[in-house]
Design a protein around this motif. Structure first.
Motif, PDB file in Angstrom:
ATOM      1  N   LEU A 234       0.884  -0.835   0.111  1.00 19.49           N
ATOM      2  CA  LEU A 234      -0.017  -0.173   0.488  1.00 19.49           C
ATOM      3  C   LEU A 234       0.985   1.653   0.321  1.00 19.49           C
ATOM      4  CD1 LEU A 234      -2.325  -0.665   3.061  1.00 19.49           C
ATOM      5  CD2 LEU A 234      -3.026  -0.487   0.015  1.00 19.49           C
ATOM      6  N   ARG A 235       0.576   2.156  -0.815  1.00 17.42           N
ATOM      7  CA  ARG A 235       1.643   3.103  -1.247  1.00 17.42           C
ATOM      8  C   ARG A 235       1.208   4.817  -0.696  1.00 17.42           C
ATOM      9  NH1 ARG A 235       6.654   1.614  -3.180  1.00 17.42           N
ATOM     10  NH2 ARG A 235       6.261  -0.267  -4.445  1.00 17.42           N
ATOM     11  N   PHE A 236       0.169   5.542  -1.122  1.00 19.30           N
ATOM     12  CA  PHE A 236      -0.628   5.943  -0.923  1.00 19.30           C
ATOM     13  C   PHE A 236      -1.369   6.121   0.450  1.00 19.30           C
ATOM     14  CE2 PHE A 236      -0.343   5.073  -5.265  1.00 19.30           C
ATOM     15  CZ  PHE A 236       0.450   5.956  -6.039  1.00 19.30           C
ATOM     16  N   ASN A 237      -1.698   7.350   0.407  1.00 20.70           N
ATOM     17  CA  ASN A 237      -2.062   7.596   2.100  1.00 20.70           C
ATOM     18  C   ASN A 237      -3.685   7.613   1.898  1.00 20.70           C
ATOM     19  OD1 ASN A 237      -2.683   9.137   4.479  1.00 20.70           O
ATOM     20  ND2 ASN A 237      -3.118  11.105   3.872  1.00 20.70           N
ATOM     21  N   HIS A 238      -4.052   7.530   0.990  1.00 23.06           N
ATOM     22  CA  HIS A 238      -5.557   7.302   0.729  1.00 23.06           C
ATOM     23  C   HIS A 238      -6.229   5.206   0.813  1.00 23.06           C
ATOM     24  CE1 HIS A 238      -5.110   6.916  -3.799  1.00 23.06           C
ATOM     25  NE2 HIS A 238      -5.475   6.081  -3.805  1.00 23.06           N
ATOM     26  N   GLU A 239      -5.100   4.571   0.603  1.00 22.66           N
ATOM     27  CA  GLU A 239      -5.534   3.523   0.407  1.00 22.66           C
ATOM     28  C   GLU A 239      -5.507   3.365   1.992  1.00 22.66           C
ATOM     29  OE1 GLU A 239      -3.072   2.175  -3.834  1.00 22.66           O
ATOM     30  OE2 GLU A 239      -1.797   1.701  -2.290  1.00 22.66           O
TER      31      GLU A 239
ATOM     32  N   ARG B 169      -8.261   4.226   3.621  1.00 26.17           N
ATOM     33  CA  ARG B 169      -9.679   3.485   3.443  1.00 26.17           C
ATOM     34  C   ARG B 169      -9.742   2.272   4.399  1.00 26.17           C
ATOM     35  NH1 ARG B 169      -8.680   1.636  -1.835  1.00 26.17           N
ATOM     36  NH2 ARG B 169      -9.347   3.671  -2.689  1.00 26.17           N
TER      37      ARG B 169
ATOM     38  N   ARG C 280      -2.616  -6.555  -0.651  1.00 26.19           N
ATOM     39  CA  ARG C 280      -1.319  -5.368   0.120  1.00 26.19           C
ATOM     40  C   ARG C 280      -0.939  -5.181   1.416  1.00 26.19           C
ATOM     41  NH1 ARG C 280      -4.694  -1.073  -3.636  1.00 26.19           N
ATOM     42  NH2 ARG C 280      -5.785  -0.941  -1.605  1.00 26.19           N
TER      43      ARG C 280
ATOM     44  N   GLY D 197       0.037  -2.829   3.897  1.00 22.58           N
ATOM     45  CA  GLY D 197       1.030  -0.804   4.768  1.00 22.58           C
ATOM     46  C   GLY D 197       2.093  -1.206   5.970  1.00 22.58           C
TER      47      GLY D 197
ATOM     48  N   THR E 161       3.193   0.731   8.908  1.00 25.00           N
ATOM     49  CA  THR E 161       3.794   2.163   9.884  1.00 25.00           C
ATOM     50  C   THR E 161       3.290   1.909  11.201  1.00 25.00           C
ATOM     51  OG1 THR E 161       2.841   4.303   9.832  1.00 25.00           O
ATOM     52  CG2 THR E 161       1.088   2.990   9.593  1.00 25.00           C
TER      53      THR E 161
ATOM     54  N   ASP F 157      -6.888  -6.368   2.113  1.00 23.49           N
ATOM     55  CA  ASP F 157      -5.682  -5.140   2.729  1.00 23.49           C
ATOM     56  C   ASP F 157      -5.031  -5.178   3.747  1.00 23.49           C
ATOM     57  OD1 ASP F 157      -5.656  -3.982  -0.315  1.00 23.49           O
ATOM     58  OD2 ASP F 157      -7.881  -2.106   0.259  1.00 23.49           O
TER      59      ASP F 157
END
Length: 124
Positions: free
Chosen positions: A7-12, A15, A41, A43, A45, A79
């Motif tokens: 997952l790369r983008f802030n909106h992903e 969501r 996918r 992410g 953090t 995700d």
């Protein structure tokens, strides 16, 4: 990470936080939702409450390695966001791995050895 893309983008990330379910653990928090694809996918953090960039990066490395070691036991089509928590005292890879595995089992993403790769949890 064979069947996982990042997952790369802030909106992903947003969501998954908004629509997905979350499962808190001792060392990290798992946010997940179905994505309708045949890949997972991921992410990873850590929040700014985890003080020190060296400590934040170590927690991310431990989460990434724990996921990599157990990736073949997961169903596809999700995700997943792993959010690292601050831990007082030494944190080992085995501690992080056991926490992540228990969270994945609670979320229904973990696939037992006799099970087919058909999908895990039912989400909104």
């Amino acid at each position: 990470m064979k069947s996982t893309v990042p997952l790369r983008f802030n909106h992903e990330f947003g969501r998954v936080y908004k629509r997905g379910k979350y499962y808190p653990g001792r060392h990290c928090v798992l946010h997940c939702m179905r994505n309708g694809r045949n890949v997972n996918r991921l992410g990873i953090t850590t929040g700014r409450k985890v003080k020190g960039s060296v400590h934040r990066n170590r927690i991310r490395r431990l989460m990434r390695e724990s996921y990599r070691l157990n990736e073949m036991n997961l169903t596809t089509g999700h995700d997943i966001v792993l959010l690292g928590r601050d831990e007082q005292g030494p944190l080992t890879c085995s501690m992080m791995e056991s926490d992540i595995v228990s969270l994945l089992k609670r979320a229904g993403i973990w696939m037992d050895k006799g099970e087919e790769a058909k999908g895990g949890e039912s989400d909104r």
